[in-house]
Design an enzyme around this catalytic site. Structure first.
Site, short mmCIF file in Angstrom:
data_model
loop_
_atom_site.label_atom_id
_atom_site.label_comp_id
_atom_site.label_asym_id
_atom_site.label_seq_id
_atom_site.Cartn_x
_atom_site.Cartn_y
_atom_site.Cartn_z
N SER A 181 -29.19 -15.98 -17.22
CA SER A 181 -29.71 -14.80 -16.58
C SER A 181 -31.20 -14.97 -16.24
CB SER A 181 -29.45 -13.59 -17.46
OG SER A 181 -29.52 -12.39 -16.73
N ASP B 130 -19.27 -12.10 -11.69
CA ASP B 130 -20.54 -11.59 -12.19
C ASP B 130 -21.06 -10.55 -11.19
OD1 ASP B 130 -23.12 -11.12 -13.10
OD2 ASP B 130 -23.52 -13.23 -13.55
N HIS C 279 -20.82 -11.80 -16.38
CA HIS C 279 -22.14 -12.32 -16.75
C HIS C 279 -22.07 -12.84 -18.18
CE1 HIS C 279 -26.31 -12.71 -15.69
NE2 HIS C 279 -26.74 -11.96 -16.69
#
Length: 661
Positions: A209, A315, A346
C-alpha cells in the site's frame, strides 16, 4: 527510445562484498576468520541463504537521518528515524550485509500487516518490536532490516506530504545513508554522527500500500544502491488514487490522509503543509502541479531496480490501474520485473499464499541483494490466480499472443438489452440511461438481461470457447447529457456462476484463523508467529473484473473541467483497470455503461439522462489471441439459447473501505 533489458547477472562492482558475505556467512557455518576471499560475480550457484545468525544477538538501533529538506519550516533540515536490526555476529567479524527496507507512515498510527503490528521500544527508546516477519526471517539469514518512519510520522521530524518530495526523500535519504552519501545521527538533535559501515549498500525496498508506493517513488529517482523493490498493492500516481479522469473516488483528499497518519506533534507544526495539500488538490478533479509531483510513471525510465509487483485484481482501494500503468512503463524501459496477481482485494501475499510467497521473496532477495545465481529471474514472469488458491504461470505478461481487439456495442433484439461484438452499430443507433447514485455495478450486473433506466448493457452470445483478457482496457464513449455535469462508469462483467474470493467482505478475500505458523526466529518482544489465513469465498452469478470511471466535464482537458452544454454530444475515453480474467465457455462477456457506481464513485452535482451514440462507442480489450480468438469464441453460438441465469451473489457486495492506501 526504450532501453534494452539489463543483463540479469549481478554486477561485480555492486555486489562483491555482498557475495562474499553470502558465501562465507550463510552457505557454511560461521568461520572464525574475520574476512574471507572474494567469490565469482554471479554468486553461489543453486544455494540459498540459511539461518546461521542468532536473532537474540542481533544489533538493534535507531538512527536519525538528515533528509536535506526543511518541511516544517523551523530553520533546520528534518531528520527521519530508521530503526535497524542486523546480525550481531556479522558486525563482530566485520562482515557487511545487505538491507531490506520498509518505509511507512503507519508504524505508530495504524500498524502493519493483517494483525496491525506497531513498532515498540524499551524504556530507553531502543527498538524492540519490528512489525511483520522480515526481521524474524531474514536477519538470521544475513540481512539487515530497516524500518523508516516517513517525515512527520511516529518519531520523525518534518511533515507528511502524501507521496510528495518529503515522503520520497524520507526513504531515499536512508538509501543514501546506507550507501555512505547522507548523514545519520544518534539522536534527533545531536551531532554524534553514525556511519552505516556494516552494510554493503545494497538495498531492497518492500511494502504494501503506502509503503509500496514509496518504494515506487524512490525507484523512480534512480537512486544508487536500490537494487530491487517489492511494491504490494501500491500506488503509481496519487491523482489516480483520488480521482478517475476528474471524477472523485473518495469523499476526501490527501489532507484527510495526512491528518490520519501524522504524529500529534507534527499535526501542530505542519498546518502550512496541510493547507498546501488542500489548495493543491481541489475536489473538482482538476490535474494540478501537486499531482505532477506525485506521479511516478513518467520517471519509469530512471528505474534501476528490479521489480517484483503484487496486486489484488479486486483491490477497490488501490485499484489495478496503478499496477497496470506502472507495469507498462517499466516494460517499455526494459526493467527486470516479475508479477503476482491474486483474486483478492487489498491483501498482502503473506496472507493469501504464505508458503509460496516467503519462498519466492527469499530467493528474490538472495538473487538481487546477495548475488545468488538461483535462477529466480529466469522463472515465468507472472503468477496469476484463476480461482481461489488455483494459480498458473505465464512466461511473459501479458502473454505474447495478446492483442488489443475493438468490440462494438449495438442494439439487441430485446428492448434495452444490447449486443457486444465485432460489427459496428448502424448509424443512428443509441442507448439511454439516467444516472442513479443509489445503484452499483452489482445492481447493473444482476439485471443485465432486462431493461433498467440506470444502465446500458451489451452482451456477447454464450461463448463456445474460453476467452482470456490480460492487461488494460479502454472504452471510448460519445454521449449527450441532459444536464451540466455527468459522471460515467464502464465495467466488464463475466456473466456466469463462479466461486470467487469474497473481496467485498471484511478480509477482502481472506479469513483469519486462530492458529499460527512461524516464519523465522522469535525474540523477546517480537514473535515470528502469525495467525494463519484461508480463502474466504462466495458463490456468484456474475463477476465484475475491470472498471473505469470519468467526469464528462474533463473530456477535453484534465487540468480544467468545464460545465457541459445540455443536448451537446461529447466524446471521452475511460481507462479500465488492468486485469487477467478468463471468461469460460458457456459464460457471456458484458460491457455495462452507467453513471455513478455507488460505493466507488462520488456522484456528480446533477443526475443527468445520457444518450450514448453506439456507432461512435468502442471497447478496446486486450484479448489473448486477439480478434481471431474472439471470433472463434463467439462463432456457432445459438442466439435463441436462453441466457444463463444470473443468480444473486451470496456474501458479495460493495465493501466499506477505510480509504487508507
Amino acid at each position: 527510445m526504450p532501453k534494452r533489458a539489463r543483463d540479469t547477472r549481478i554486477p561485480l562492482t555492486t555486489f562483491v562484498v555482498a557475495a562474499l558475505a553470502a558465501l562465507l556467512a550463510v552457505l557454511v557455518p560461521l568461520p572464525t576468520a574475520a574476512h574471507a576471499a572474494p567469490v565469482p560475480e554471479s554468486g553461489p550457484r543453486g544455494g540459498q541463504s540459511r539461518p546461521v545468525y542468532s536473532y537474540d544477538r542481533a544489533v538493534r538501533e535507531s538512527v536519525w537521518v538528515d533528509i536535506g529538506l526543511d518541511g516544517d519550516g523551523d530553520g533546520r533540515t528534518d531528520r527521519v528515524v530508521v530503526d535497524v536490526i542486523r546480525p550481531g555476529e556479522a558486525a563482530e567479524r566485520g562482515r557487511r550485509v545487505p538491507v531490506i527496507m520498509d518505509a511507512s507512515p503507519y508504524y505508530s498510527c495504524c500498524g502493519r500487516g493483517n494483525e496491525s503490528q506497531k513498532k515498540t521500544y524499551d524504556a530507553q527508546g531502543r527498538p524492540v518490536g519490528f512489525p511483520l516477519y522480515y526481521d524474524n526471517y531474514f536477519v538470521p539469514r544475513g540481512y539487515a532490516v530497516a524500518l523508516v518512519d516517513l517525515a512527520g510520522t511516529n518519531r520523525s521530524e518534518g511533515c507528511v506530504d502524501i507521496g510528495g518530495r518529503s515522503d520520497v526523500q524520507s526513504a531515499k535519504a536512508v538509501v543514501d545513508w546506507l550507501g555512505g552519501r547522507a548523514h545519520g545521527y544518534r539522536t534527533r538533535t545531536g551531532n554524534d554522527a553514525v556511519d552505516a559501515d556494516w552494510t554493503t549498500g545494497a538495498v531492497g525496498m518492500i511494502g504494501k500500500s503506502y509503503d509500496g508506493t514509496i518504494a515506487n517513488g524512490v525507484a523512480a529517482t534512480g537512486v544508487e544502491g536500490l537494487e530491487t523493490i517489492v511494491p504490494i498493492g501500491a500506488i503509481s500516481s496519487w491523482y489516480d488514487y483520488y480521482f478517475a479522469k476528474g471524477a472523485a473516488l473518495f469523499g476526501s483528499g490527501p489532507d484527510g490522509l495526512a491528518n490520519g497518519v501524522e504524529s500529534p506533534e507534527a499535526r501542530g507544526r505542519c498546518q502550512a503543509v496541510q493547507r498546501k495539500l488542500v489548495e493543491g488538490a481541489p475536489r473538482n478533479g482538476d490535474w494540478t502541479p501537486l499531482w505532477s509531483e506525485r506521479d511516478y510513471v513518467p520517471d519509469a525510465h530512471k528505474v534501476r531496480a528490479s521489480v517484483l509487483a503484487v496486486h489484488g485484481m479486486q483491490d477497490l482501494n488501490v485499484r489495478t490501474k496503478h499496477f497496470g500503468q506502472w507495469w507498462d512503463a517499466l516494460a517499455a524501459n526494459g526493467v527486470e520485473r516479475k508479477l503476482w496477481l491474486s483474486q483478492a482485494g487489498h491483501v498482502d501475499p503473506f496472507d493469501f499464499r504464505r508458503e509460496a510467497w516467503v519462498s519466492t521473496l527469499h530467493r528474490w532477495f538472495d538473487h538481487y541483494l546477495l548475488g545468488y545465481d538461483n535462477g529466480v529471474e529466469r522463472e515465468p514472469m507472472a503468477d496469476i490466480e484463476d480461482a481461489p488458491d488455483q494459480w498458473r504461470t505465464d512466461r511473459v505478461w501479458p502473454p505474447r499472443a495478446t492483442a488489443t481487439t475493438t468490440l462494438h456495442p449495438a442494439p439487441g433484439t430485446t428492448p434495452g438489452v444490447g449486443t457486444l461484438g465485432l460489427a459496428m452499430a448502424p448509424r443512428g443507433a443509441i442507448a439511454e440511461f439516467t444516472d442513479d447514485p443509489a445503484k452499483s455495478e452489482r445492481d447493473w450486473s444482476a439485471h443485465i438481461d432486462t431493461a433498467t433506466p440506470d444502465k446500458a448493457g451489451f452482451i456477447t452470445k454464450p461463448l463456445t470457447r474460453d476467452l482470456r483478457l490480460s492487461g488494460s482496457s479502454r472504452v471510448s464513449l460519445t454521449v449527450t447529457p441532459s444536464t451540466t455535469s455527468a459522471h460515467l462508469s464502464a465495467v466488464l462483467v463475466d456473466l456466469g456462476p463462479a466461486t470467487v474470493r469474497d473481496y467485498a467482505a471484511a478480509g477482502e478475500g481472506i479469513r483469519t484463523l486462530t492458529d499460527r505458523t512461524c516464519w523465522g526466529s522469535t525474540g523477546t518482544g517480537d514473535s515470528a508467529c502469525y495467525k494463519r489465513t484461508e480463502a474466504n469465498t462466495a458463490q456468484v452469478g456474475h463477476t465484475v473484473f475491470s472498471r473505469g470511471w470519468a467526469d464528462l466535464g474533463h473530456h477535453a482537458d484534465l487540468t480544467q473541467g468545464r460545465p457541459l452544454t445540455p443536448g451537446k454530444p461529447y466524446t471521452i475515453t475511460l481507462d479500465l483497470a488492468a486485469s487477467d480474467h478468463v471468461v469460460p465457455a458457456g459464460h457471456r462477456l458484458a460491457l455495462i455503461v452507467a453513471g455513478t457506481d455507488r460505493g466507488l464513485l462520488q456522484p456528480a452535482s446533477t443526475t443527468p439522462r445520457l444518450t450514448v451514440d453506439l456507432r461512435r462507442t468502442t471497447a478496446r480489450l486486450p484479448l489473448a489471441g486477439g480478434y481471431a480468438a474472439f471470433a472463434r469464441a463467439t462463432a456457432g453460438s445459438n442466439d435463441r439459447r436462453p441466457p444463463m441465469p444470473i443468480a444473486p451473489a451470496r456474501g458479495l457486495g460493495i465493501p466499506a473501505l477505510d480509504h487508507l492506501p
